[in-house]
Design an enzyme around this catalytic site. Structure first.
Site, PDB file in Angstrom:
ATOM      1  N   SER A  23     -10.173   3.090  -0.087  1.00  0.00           N
ATOM      2  CA  SER A  23      -9.655   1.720  -0.153  1.00  0.00           C
ATOM      3  C   SER A  23     -10.346   0.733   0.789  1.00  0.00           C
ATOM      4  O   SER A  23      -9.704   0.034   1.561  1.00  0.00           O
ATOM      5  CB  SER A  23      -8.148   1.725   0.116  1.00  0.00           C
ATOM      6  OG  SER A  23      -7.466   2.423  -0.917  1.00  0.00           O
TER       7      SER A  23
ATOM      8  N   ARG B 264      -8.167   7.978  -2.155  1.00  0.00           N
ATOM      9  CA  ARG B 264      -9.274   7.021  -2.097  1.00  0.00           C
ATOM     10  C   ARG B 264      -9.322   6.428  -0.695  1.00  0.00           C
ATOM     11  O   ARG B 264      -8.361   6.522   0.065  1.00  0.00           O
ATOM     12  CB  ARG B 264      -9.103   5.917  -3.144  1.00  0.00           C
ATOM     13  CG  ARG B 264      -7.781   5.174  -3.081  1.00  0.00           C
ATOM     14  CD  ARG B 264      -7.688   4.089  -4.154  1.00  0.00           C
ATOM     15  NE  ARG B 264      -6.392   3.430  -4.110  1.00  0.00           N
ATOM     16  CZ  ARG B 264      -5.347   3.774  -4.849  1.00  0.00           C
ATOM     17  NH1 ARG B 264      -5.435   4.797  -5.680  1.00  0.00           N
ATOM     18  NH2 ARG B 264      -4.213   3.113  -4.765  1.00  0.00           N
TER      19      ARG B 264
ATOM     20  N   ASN C 291       4.617   3.554   3.384  1.00  0.00           N
ATOM     21  CA  ASN C 291       5.792   2.958   4.022  1.00  0.00           C
ATOM     22  C   ASN C 291       6.789   2.420   2.994  1.00  0.00           C
ATOM     23  O   ASN C 291       8.002   2.655   3.104  1.00  0.00           O
ATOM     24  CB  ASN C 291       5.374   1.819   4.959  1.00  0.00           C
ATOM     25  CG  ASN C 291       4.613   2.307   6.168  1.00  0.00           C
ATOM     26  OD1 ASN C 291       4.765   3.432   6.602  1.00  0.00           O
ATOM     27  ND2 ASN C 291       3.764   1.450   6.710  1.00  0.00           N
TER      28      ASN C 291
ATOM     29  N   GLU D 283     -15.254  14.013   7.351  1.00  0.00           N
ATOM     30  CA  GLU D 283     -14.454  14.948   6.558  1.00  0.00           C
ATOM     31  C   GLU D 283     -13.180  14.236   6.095  1.00  0.00           C
ATOM     32  O   GLU D 283     -12.479  13.614   6.910  1.00  0.00           O
ATOM     33  CB  GLU D 283     -14.094  16.178   7.383  1.00  0.00           C
ATOM     34  CG  GLU D 283     -15.301  17.006   7.801  1.00  0.00           C
ATOM     35  CD  GLU D 283     -16.042  17.595   6.618  1.00  0.00           C
ATOM     36  OE1 GLU D 283     -15.387  18.001   5.632  1.00  0.00           O
ATOM     37  OE2 GLU D 283     -17.292  17.633   6.663  1.00  0.00           O
TER      38      GLU D 283
ATOM     39  N   ASN E 112      -4.569  -7.064   1.489  1.00  0.00           N
ATOM     40  CA  ASN E 112      -3.112  -7.052   1.654  1.00  0.00           C
ATOM     41  C   ASN E 112      -2.490  -8.448   1.678  1.00  0.00           C
ATOM     42  O   ASN E 112      -1.266  -8.595   1.533  1.00  0.00           O
ATOM     43  CB  ASN E 112      -2.713  -6.302   2.927  1.00  0.00           C
ATOM     44  CG  ASN E 112      -2.840  -4.801   2.804  1.00  0.00           C
ATOM     45  OD1 ASN E 112      -3.028  -4.098   3.795  1.00  0.00           O
ATOM     46  ND2 ASN E 112      -2.747  -4.283   1.584  1.00  0.00           N
TER      47      ASN E 112
ATOM     48  N   ASP F  52      -0.470   5.184   4.742  1.00  0.00           N
ATOM     49  CA  ASP F  52       0.043   4.748   3.449  1.00  0.00           C
ATOM     50  C   ASP F  52       1.404   5.390   3.156  1.00  0.00           C
ATOM     51  O   ASP F  52       1.660   6.528   3.550  1.00  0.00           O
ATOM     52  CB  ASP F  52      -0.954   5.135   2.354  1.00  0.00           C
ATOM     53  CG  ASP F  52      -0.698   4.400   1.048  1.00  0.00           C
ATOM     54  OD1 ASP F  52       0.056   3.412   1.055  1.00  0.00           O
ATOM     55  OD2 ASP F  52      -1.259   4.822   0.024  1.00  0.00           O
TER      56      ASP F  52
ATOM     57  N   SER G 235      -5.260  -4.785   5.381  1.00  0.00           N
ATOM     58  CA  SER G 235      -6.586  -5.019   4.814  1.00  0.00           C
ATOM     59  C   SER G 235      -6.753  -6.468   4.378  1.00  0.00           C
ATOM     60  O   SER G 235      -5.782  -7.229   4.265  1.00  0.00           O
ATOM     61  CB  SER G 235      -6.812  -4.087   3.616  1.00  0.00           C
ATOM     62  OG  SER G 235      -6.076  -4.546   2.499  1.00  0.00           O
ATOM     63  N   THR G 236      -7.987  -6.837   4.085  1.00  0.00           N
ATOM     64  CA  THR G 236      -8.244  -8.178   3.569  1.00  0.00           C
ATOM     65  C   THR G 236      -7.545  -8.378   2.223  1.00  0.00           C
ATOM     66  O   THR G 236      -7.213  -9.507   1.853  1.00  0.00           O
ATOM     67  CB  THR G 236      -9.763  -8.396   3.392  1.00  0.00           C
ATOM     68  OG1 THR G 236     -10.329  -7.306   2.652  1.00  0.00           O
ATOM     69  CG2 THR G 236     -10.459  -8.474   4.745  1.00  0.00           C
TER      70      THR G 236
ATOM     71  N   TRP H 177       8.489   5.207   1.107  1.00  0.00           N
ATOM     72  CA  TRP H 177       9.444   5.879   1.991  1.00  0.00           C
ATOM     73  C   TRP H 177      10.770   5.128   1.986  1.00  0.00           C
ATOM     74  O   TRP H 177      11.849   5.729   1.903  1.00  0.00           O
ATOM     75  CB  TRP H 177       8.875   5.952   3.402  1.00  0.00           C
ATOM     76  CG  TRP H 177       9.744   6.650   4.405  1.00  0.00           C
ATOM     77  CD1 TRP H 177       9.723   7.973   4.744  1.00  0.00           C
ATOM     78  CD2 TRP H 177      10.768   6.060   5.227  1.00  0.00           C
ATOM     79  NE1 TRP H 177      10.665   8.241   5.711  1.00  0.00           N
ATOM     80  CE2 TRP H 177      11.311   7.081   6.021  1.00  0.00           C
ATOM     81  CE3 TRP H 177      11.254   4.758   5.369  1.00  0.00           C
ATOM     82  CZ2 TRP H 177      12.332   6.845   6.942  1.00  0.00           C
ATOM     83  CZ3 TRP H 177      12.267   4.530   6.270  1.00  0.00           C
ATOM     84  CH2 TRP H 177      12.805   5.557   7.050  1.00  0.00           C
TER      85      TRP H 177
ATOM     86  N   ARG I 225      -5.658  10.209   4.930  1.00  0.00           N
ATOM     87  CA  ARG I 225      -4.850   9.233   4.205  1.00  0.00           C
ATOM     88  C   ARG I 225      -3.544   9.896   3.812  1.00  0.00           C
ATOM     89  O   ARG I 225      -3.529  10.939   3.166  1.00  0.00           O
ATOM     90  CB  ARG I 225      -5.550   8.714   2.959  1.00  0.00           C
ATOM     91  CG  ARG I 225      -4.661   7.691   2.227  1.00  0.00           C
ATOM     92  CD  ARG I 225      -5.382   6.939   1.145  1.00  0.00           C
ATOM     93  NE  ARG I 225      -4.489   5.897   0.602  1.00  0.00           N
ATOM     94  CZ  ARG I 225      -4.899   4.783   0.015  1.00  0.00           C
ATOM     95  NH1 ARG I 225      -6.193   4.539  -0.095  1.00  0.00           N
ATOM     96  NH2 ARG I 225      -4.030   3.901  -0.447  1.00  0.00           N
TER      97      ARG I 225
END
Length: 249
Positions: free
Chosen positions: A193, A191, A25, A204, A71, A23, A68-69, A28, A185
């Site tokens: 997501s 989260r 991009n 972990e 996105n 996560d 992801s579905t 940035w 993440r």
């Protein structure tokens, strides 16, 4: 795919399976007054270095959340760029994975992908299927809830009348590999997501503010060091653990 430098983590206890949500991009790119798509391009370049480092230090499975579905809800021009970038990566980067004995898998439904992407995925998986090194799994058009629903439907089609955890696990997208030991993440969000919901039950979790394009080998080593300092009890007490598994929290 050997790194030019040795790290303190090499040949030590590293997670067998690492899962990453890459996560940050877009942020940035925004910080650098660049279009969001440039952040995605930089993110793909960064993944190559992380794959190299994971393979070097002995990680056996690396699973990354690429698309992801959910996105598909992003702006159409950004989705189009991501799809084109996927095609380019399948054409130009898979051979490097193969040359370094790494295996590539792509999980997700893929129903909304173009024929060009589906054909590229099929060819890439076939090319690398026999490789013995680390397995890189890319989750694309993937959702954890969808994964569970598809597994349940597969069992129903088999005529199963009582669903067990073991039966569900076999039908999940990664039911044939160990569940992730460490989830990372980047980008500051805390989260998961809809990523590998079933498989992350005892994983972990590690969250970092570092944006994905800046998440380098040193940052990964820090995440693994944090992982190694944790005590994984899986429902047991500390006293029940074998001595070699006991770690101070």
């Amino acid at each position: 795919m050997k790194s030019s430098t040795q790290t303190v983590l090499e040949h030590t206890d590293v997670p067998r399976h690492i899962a990453i949500i890459m996560d940050g991009n877009g942020r940035w790119a925004k910080k650098r007054l660049l279009p969001r798509i440039m952040g995605h391009k930089k993110g793909v370049d960064n993944l190559e270095g992380i794959v190299r480092h994971c393979a070097t230090i002995g990680v056996q499975y690396l699973t990354v959340f690429a698309f992801s579905t959910e996105n598909w809800r992003r702006p159409a021009d950004e989705v189009s760029f991501l799809m084109n970038m996927f095609v380019e990566a399948l054409k130009k980067r898979v051979q490097k994975l193969h040359d370094n004995d790494l295996r590539l898998r792509v999980i997700g439904t893929h129903e909304r992908f173009s024929a060009q992407i589906v054909d590229g995925i099929t060819a890439a998986e076939a090319l690398t299927a026999g490789n013995q090194g680390m397995t890189l799994t890319v989750a694309a058009d993937y959702g954890g809830r969808q994964d569970i629903v598809q597994a349940a439907n597969a069992l129903l089609q088999e005529g199963v009348t009582q669903i067990t955890e073991e039966a569900m696990r076999r039908h999940l997208a990664l039911g044939d590999v160990p569940e992730p030991d460490l989830f990372i993440r980047t980008g500051g969000e805390a989260r998961i997501s809809n990523f590998m919901l079933w498989q992350l039950a005892y994983t972990e979790l590690y969250f970092t503010d570092i944006l994905w394009p800046d998440f380098n080998a040193a940052a990964l080593d820090e995440a693994i060091t944090s992982f190694r300092q944790r005590e994984r009890r899986f429902g047991r007490t500390s006293e029940q653990l074998p001595a070699e598994e006991q770690r101070s929290c």
